[in-house]
Write a protein that holds these residues in place. Sequence first.
Motif, short mmCIF file in Angstrom:
data_model
loop_
_atom_site.label_atom_id
_atom_site.label_comp_id
_atom_site.label_asym_id
_atom_site.label_seq_id
_atom_site.Cartn_x
_atom_site.Cartn_y
_atom_site.Cartn_z
N LEU A 104 0.83 -1.21 0.00
CA LEU A 104 0.00 0.00 0.00
C LEU A 104 0.86 1.26 0.00
O LEU A 104 0.47 2.29 -0.55
CB LEU A 104 -0.92 0.00 1.22
CG LEU A 104 -2.02 -1.08 1.24
CD1 LEU A 104 -2.78 -1.04 2.55
CD2 LEU A 104 -2.98 -0.88 0.06
N ASN A 105 2.05 1.18 0.57
CA ASN A 105 2.97 2.31 0.56
C ASN A 105 3.38 2.70 -0.86
O ASN A 105 3.75 3.85 -1.12
CB ASN A 105 4.22 1.95 1.38
CG ASN A 105 5.25 3.06 1.40
OD1 ASN A 105 5.05 4.10 2.01
ND2 ASN A 105 6.37 2.84 0.72
N ALA A 106 3.30 1.76 -1.79
CA ALA A 106 3.67 2.03 -3.18
C ALA A 106 2.71 3.00 -3.86
O ALA A 106 2.97 3.46 -4.97
CB ALA A 106 3.72 0.72 -3.98
N LEU A 107 1.60 3.33 -3.19
CA LEU A 107 0.64 4.28 -3.76
C LEU A 107 1.13 5.73 -3.66
O LEU A 107 0.51 6.62 -4.23
CB LEU A 107 -0.71 4.16 -3.05
CG LEU A 107 -1.47 2.85 -3.27
CD1 LEU A 107 -2.65 2.77 -2.33
CD2 LEU A 107 -1.94 2.74 -4.71
N THR A 108 2.21 5.95 -2.95
CA THR A 108 2.72 7.32 -2.75
C THR A 108 2.86 8.11 -4.06
O THR A 108 2.41 9.27 -4.12
CB THR A 108 4.07 7.29 -2.01
OG1 THR A 108 3.87 6.74 -0.70
CG2 THR A 108 4.65 8.69 -1.88
N PRO A 109 3.47 7.57 -5.13
CA PRO A 109 3.60 8.37 -6.36
C PRO A 109 2.26 8.81 -6.94
O PRO A 109 2.16 9.89 -7.54
CB PRO A 109 4.32 7.41 -7.32
CG PRO A 109 5.03 6.45 -6.44
CD PRO A 109 4.14 6.26 -5.26
N LEU A 110 1.22 7.99 -6.77
CA LEU A 110 -0.09 8.37 -7.30
C LEU A 110 -0.70 9.50 -6.48
O LEU A 110 -1.36 10.39 -7.03
CB LEU A 110 -1.03 7.15 -7.32
CG LEU A 110 -0.62 6.03 -8.28
CD1 LEU A 110 -1.70 4.96 -8.33
CD2 LEU A 110 -0.38 6.58 -9.69
#
Length: 300
Positions: A104-110
Amino acid sequence: MTDNLKGKDTLKSWLMLILLAIIWGSSFILIKKGLLVFSPGEVGAYRIVSAALVLLPLSIPRIKRLNKKQVGNLIIAGLVGSFIPSFLFAIAQTRLSSSITGVLNALTPLFVVVVGALFFGARITGINALGLFIAFIGVIILITVKEGNGWDAFSTINSYAFFVLLATLCYGINLNIIKYWFVALKPVEITAISLMMVLPVALLYLTGWTNFSFKLLHVDGAWLAAGYITLLGVVGTAIALIIFNFLVKIATPVFASSVTYLIPIVAIAWGVVDGEVLLVGHYLGILAVVIGVWIGNRKA
């Protein structure tokens, strides 16, 4: 000679990228280990304290050069970029696995794209929108698949995932603040000084409103748990920052940002090693999030 130098830089860039992915991807398992003894508030506050203290040699000499407006903006950056997310991630992992948190942390760029469009005049392209939609579907899958059950578990939502989403939203706000408010400051200066700005609050909370010191002296395993959190703050924040900025310098920002796609792999690996169970639904959600982030960050 030039070709050899380029080859060496390419190898160095890939090695640093992998090292950075390992460091940041390991953050979530370190939070999990810290929570075995300490409360979410203690984990979050001590993480900030350890990171800020190790960066004081960089922050103290540089703060004298700043004006009042820059200091005020850095306080905001310290809150949304470090202080608040540290607490949110710790709270989330009391009910959420470290592997799912890492994904879920990978959503940062979005969230960087969304916040930029809403408040900083940036533009969301069709590709951005498609990536957001696919990642959103992945998030829905991840927060509705109950660990330890089959496909019939889609009726229950794990509300603790929203703490992670709020943390990544904070990161999105912070990165836009850095981009538009701190043109004259270097990333290392921004991070070091912004952490110093929130250090007194974290230290005051840790010593005055928690049992952190008592646990260190009287609870079995407390020193080991504190060691995990120290590693999280010192290596996962301070050293990782230095590596990331050096990587941007010898490679490109685009190449450096690709660490976003490697972090979930490391987080999942640590989770599996630690005995976390992932179902088919989880892997589908993970795939959707990673694909969505990848599409959402492509240029039209």
